[in-house]
Motif scaffolding. Structure first.
Motif, PDB file in Angstrom:
ATOM      1  N   ASP A  37      77.478   8.524  70.437  1.00 26.72           N
ATOM      2  CA  ASP A  37      76.598   9.634  70.780  1.00 26.72           C
ATOM      3  C   ASP A  37      76.646   9.872  72.281  1.00 26.72           C
ATOM      4  O   ASP A  37      76.566   8.938  73.082  1.00 26.72           O
ATOM      5  CB  ASP A  37      75.154   9.332  70.350  1.00 26.72           C
ATOM      6  N   ASP A  39      75.623  10.571  75.967  1.00 20.30           N
ATOM      7  CA  ASP A  39      74.445  10.224  76.757  1.00 20.30           C
ATOM      8  C   ASP A  39      74.249  11.298  77.806  1.00 20.30           C
ATOM      9  O   ASP A  39      75.100  11.492  78.681  1.00 20.30           O
ATOM     10  CB  ASP A  39      74.663   8.850  77.415  1.00 20.30           C
ATOM     11  N   LYS A  51      79.578   1.570  75.623  1.00 19.06           N
ATOM     12  CA  LYS A  51      79.267   1.799  74.216  1.00 19.06           C
ATOM     13  C   LYS A  51      80.446   2.436  73.501  1.00 19.06           C
ATOM     14  O   LYS A  51      80.801   2.046  72.382  1.00 19.06           O
ATOM     15  CB  LYS A  51      78.038   2.700  74.099  1.00 19.06           C
ATOM     16  N   ASP A  94      80.010 -10.534  66.160  1.00 19.50           N
ATOM     17  CA  ASP A  94      78.971  -9.502  66.103  1.00 19.50           C
ATOM     18  C   ASP A  94      78.462  -9.231  64.699  1.00 19.50           C
ATOM     19  O   ASP A  94      77.592  -8.381  64.517  1.00 19.50           O
ATOM     20  CB  ASP A  94      79.508  -8.186  66.703  1.00 19.50           C
ATOM     21  N   ASN A 108      77.385   1.168  62.358  1.00 16.62           N
ATOM     22  CA  ASN A 108      76.276   2.074  62.627  1.00 16.62           C
ATOM     23  C   ASN A 108      76.544   2.728  63.982  1.00 16.62           C
ATOM     24  O   ASN A 108      76.348   2.109  65.028  1.00 16.62           O
ATOM     25  CB  ASN A 108      74.950   1.309  62.662  1.00 16.62           C
ATOM     26  N   THR A 110      75.045   5.028  65.637  1.00 19.32           N
ATOM     27  CA  THR A 110      73.880   5.300  66.481  1.00 19.32           C
ATOM     28  C   THR A 110      73.480   4.063  67.273  1.00 19.32           C
ATOM     29  O   THR A 110      73.219   4.138  68.483  1.00 19.32           O
ATOM     30  CB  THR A 110      72.699   5.777  65.625  1.00 19.32           C
ATOM     31  N   GLU A 111      73.450   2.927  66.579  1.00 20.34           N
ATOM     32  CA  GLU A 111      73.071   1.679  67.244  1.00 20.34           C
ATOM     33  C   GLU A 111      74.262   0.988  67.884  1.00 20.34           C
ATOM     34  O   GLU A 111      74.086   0.089  68.715  1.00 20.34           O
ATOM     35  CB  GLU A 111      72.410   0.736  66.235  1.00 20.34           C
ATOM     36  N   GLY A 112      75.478   1.368  67.475  1.00 14.67           N
ATOM     37  CA  GLY A 112      76.664   0.742  68.037  1.00 14.67           C
ATOM     38  C   GLY A 112      76.828  -0.704  67.613  1.00 14.67           C
ATOM     39  O   GLY A 112      77.232  -1.551  68.412  1.00 14.67           O
ATOM     40  N   ARG A 113      76.556  -0.993  66.339  1.00 16.50           N
ATOM     41  CA  ARG A 113      76.645  -2.377  65.870  1.00 16.50           C
ATOM     42  C   ARG A 113      77.045  -2.398  64.392  1.00 16.50           C
ATOM     43  O   ARG A 113      77.039  -1.379  63.716  1.00 16.50           O
ATOM     44  CB  ARG A 113      75.297  -3.073  66.038  1.00 16.50           C
ATOM     45  N   TRP A 114      77.365  -3.617  63.938  1.00 18.89           N
ATOM     46  CA  TRP A 114      77.680  -3.816  62.526  1.00 18.89           C
ATOM     47  C   TRP A 114      76.396  -3.970  61.714  1.00 18.89           C
ATOM     48  O   TRP A 114      75.441  -4.573  62.184  1.00 18.89           O
ATOM     49  CB  TRP A 114      78.529  -5.082  62.328  1.00 18.89           C
ATOM     50  N   GLU A 115      76.408  -3.423  60.517  1.00 16.38           N
ATOM     51  CA  GLU A 115      75.286  -3.608  59.608  1.00 16.38           C
ATOM     52  C   GLU A 115      75.818  -3.970  58.230  1.00 16.38           C
ATOM     53  O   GLU A 115      76.914  -3.551  57.839  1.00 16.38           O
ATOM     54  CB  GLU A 115      74.420  -2.340  59.532  1.00 16.38           C
TER      55      GLU A 115
END
Length: 352
Positions: A37, A39, A51, A94, A108, A110-115
């Motif tokens: 996203d 900034d 990011k 991660d 993800n 938006t959060e910049g992480r694995w889910e």
């Protein structure tokens, strides 16, 4: 002055081989929607770049894993993870859980992480009339980790118009997974619809073409598309069941290849009239036998021949991104049947 000028010539693009095209197709579909996203705060350009760099790194390995090992069964996926992923410790560190693999998570953006996909498996909620002694279990679909993952992948392919094919052993829930996805994805107002064509040894090319024409209408000139200006998802089940002629060619599958490759066919009613089809997405499923009768490995490759080991022409298979539907493990079977029995006998009124 001694420069030959070659350094200023545009770089030549390497030829794309069928395997490379298939990998690129899977990779692009796997990463659809994964982007950093923007900034708007000019005071934090470094954080935004970090990011984006992290997302690109995650997206690359996510795409590479699914495009290379997505067509493998659970056994060979474990081999891929144990041999390849240790070379990327940054990715493994991660994950939400140390026991997870890259096939158990998604990005993800938006959060910049694995889910974990496990957190997105919806609960099976249903109620039955206690007076009904019999329950039609064939109409029941219990969401699982595998089905949720495949629904996400199929959605990416649908949105981009890229053909996708599910393969696996009989009983791996390939057909019901695709049908459930298409049914749930077709409730977008009145702009989407889907149809299923069962391929068998009795299916000849004219039958396949007539089935496609049945769902289409003339729009303008030689352009044909789904009725009422909708988008059509065409699900072709049991692709490898098409009859081969005396020369070993599956002419029904070759006709399907022509539709996907050229987006059109010659009319059966008017000789020489070319019909161009638009707004059609193609999905397929086929069953393969496992090696040795166990969980088995499902590998894609033609060995230089015209036919793939799955009984589908390689010229058709190259247009699909191929994904294996792993055979349900014991934990998955317990979840499915436990959910059904719990819904039927879970309340005290039913047990009374």
């Amino acid at each position: 002055d001694d420069c030959c000028g070659r350094c200023t010539e545009p770089a030549r693009q390497p030829p794309q081989r069928p395997l490379l095209r298939a990998i690129i197709s899977s990779a692009v579909a796997a990463n659809h929607g994964v982007q950093a996203d923007g900034d708007d705060d000019d005071t934090a350009p470094k954080q935004s770049l970090n990011k984006q760099d992290s997302l690109v790194h995650m997206a690359f390995w996510y795409a590479a894993s699914w495009s290379i090992a997505g067509s493998l069964d659970a056994t060979d996926r474990d081999k891929f993870v144990s041999n390849i992923m240790p070379c990327v410790p940054r990715i493994n560190a991660d994950f939400p859980d140390g026991n997870m693999t890259i096939f158990d998570v998604y990005i993800n953006p938006t959060e910049g992480r694995w889910e974990s996909w496990a957190s997105h498996v919806p609960a099976f909620l249903t109620t039955w009339d206690p007076s009904h002694l019999y329950v039609d279990t064939n109409r029941i679909f219990v969401p699982t980790l595998e089905s949720v993952t495949m629904h996400h992948i199929l959605l990416n392919h649908f949105e981009q118009g890229r053909p996708a094919l599910l393969l696996g052993r009989e009983g791996a829930a390939k057909t019901i997974t695709v049908e459930k996805f298409l049914s749930s994805n077709s409730h977008d107002g009145d702009s989407k619809t889907w149809a299923k064509i069962n391929i068998s040894r009795a299916t000849v090319p004219s039958m396949l073409q007539s089935a496609i024409d049945e769902h289409c209408e003339k729009r303008i000139g030689s352009i044909y598309g789904p009725k009422r200006n909708r988008q059509l998802a065409l699900f072709l089940d049991d692709l490898n069941m098409a009859e081969a002629n005396e020369w070993g060619d599956q002419i029904t599958c070759e006709l399907l290849r022509q539709v996907i490759e050229w987006n059109g066919l010659f009319s059966l009613q008017r000789v020489g009239e070319w019909r161009r089809y638009v707004d059609i997405r193609y999905f397929g499923a086929l069953s393969v036998s496992s090696a040795g009768g166990g969980s088995g490995a499902v590998a894609v490759g033609g060995g230089g021949g015209v036919m793939s080991p799955m009984g589908v022409p390689m010229r058709l298979l190259r247009h699909f991104a191929v994904y294996a539907m792993p055979f349900p493990q014991d934990t998955t079977l317990e979840h499915v049947y436990g959910s059904i029995l719990g819904g039927r006998f879970g309340s005290t009124s039913m047990l009374a």
